[in-house]
Design an enzyme around this catalytic site. Structure first.
Site: not given
Length: 196
Positions: A45-47
């Site tokens: 999952l992206d930051l």
């Protein structure tokens, strides 16, 4: 001796990396969770994204879940700027062109407006003064290109303000809260992921 397979689901908080080590001033999962060294995230999952993440030492699960041929449905709740029209939602549903290392045409997906969900407040919260008109969508995809959902909502003119992955197939992040973790059995996990 064969190692015991272990499975955990977590609610990854906003601004936490999908890796155990911290980097560039951003905390990693190791700052929140104390797990055996052989446990690692399945997918990412992206930051800036939150929500459901599976952690395991089962390499077979990693390849089964990330193989595009298996088309696992991922469900996201997305807070966007403005209120998309039905025409804009149809553009998402039918697939559109985004830039992912060149032009990529997304697969058809499910997209609908939803009521504002009862989620824990993000830390830090969305700047509501800067974005006074907002709405929530539920988007269900069977693919996961880099920052795909964000690129899709931007393409229809409604930039993503908050992105939460709430499910993969029948596996749900709830009732976990951000930073929460629970252990799950192999049988239950594989059944919820429709791998058996």
């Amino acid at each position: 001796m064969a190692r015991t397979k272990q499975y955990f689901i977590i609610y990854k908080p906003f601004k936490v990396l999908t890796q155990f080590t911290s980097e560039d001033g951003n905390p990693g999962l190791g700052t929140i969770f104390d797990l055996p060294r052989d446990i690692y995230p399945v997918g990412r999952l992206d930051l800036d994204s939150e929500g459901l993440l599976i952690l395991t030492n089962d390499k077979g699960l990693n390849s089964a879940l990330l193989n595009p041929k298996n088309s696992h449905q991922r469900t996201y709740w997305v807070e966007v700027e403005g209120i998309p029209t039905e025409t804009s939602l149809d553009a998402l549903r039918n697939g559109l062109e985004i830039n992912v290392k060149g032009i990529y045409h997304t697969l058809p997906c499910e997209a609908r407006l939803i009521e504002s969900p009862a989620l824990a407040e993000r830390d830090p919260p969305v700047n509501y003064l800067k974005h006074p008109v907002r709405s929530w969508m539920e988007i269900r995809l069977v693919e996961g290109k880099n920052r795909q959902v964000r690129k899709m909502t931007a393409k229809i003119g409604h930039p993503t303000l908050r992105l939460v992955r709430v499910g993969i197939e029948d596996l749900s992040v709830f009732p976990l809260q951000p930073g929460g973790i629970t252990q799950i059995s192999e049988k239950v996990l594989y059944k919820k992921l429709k791998l058996i």
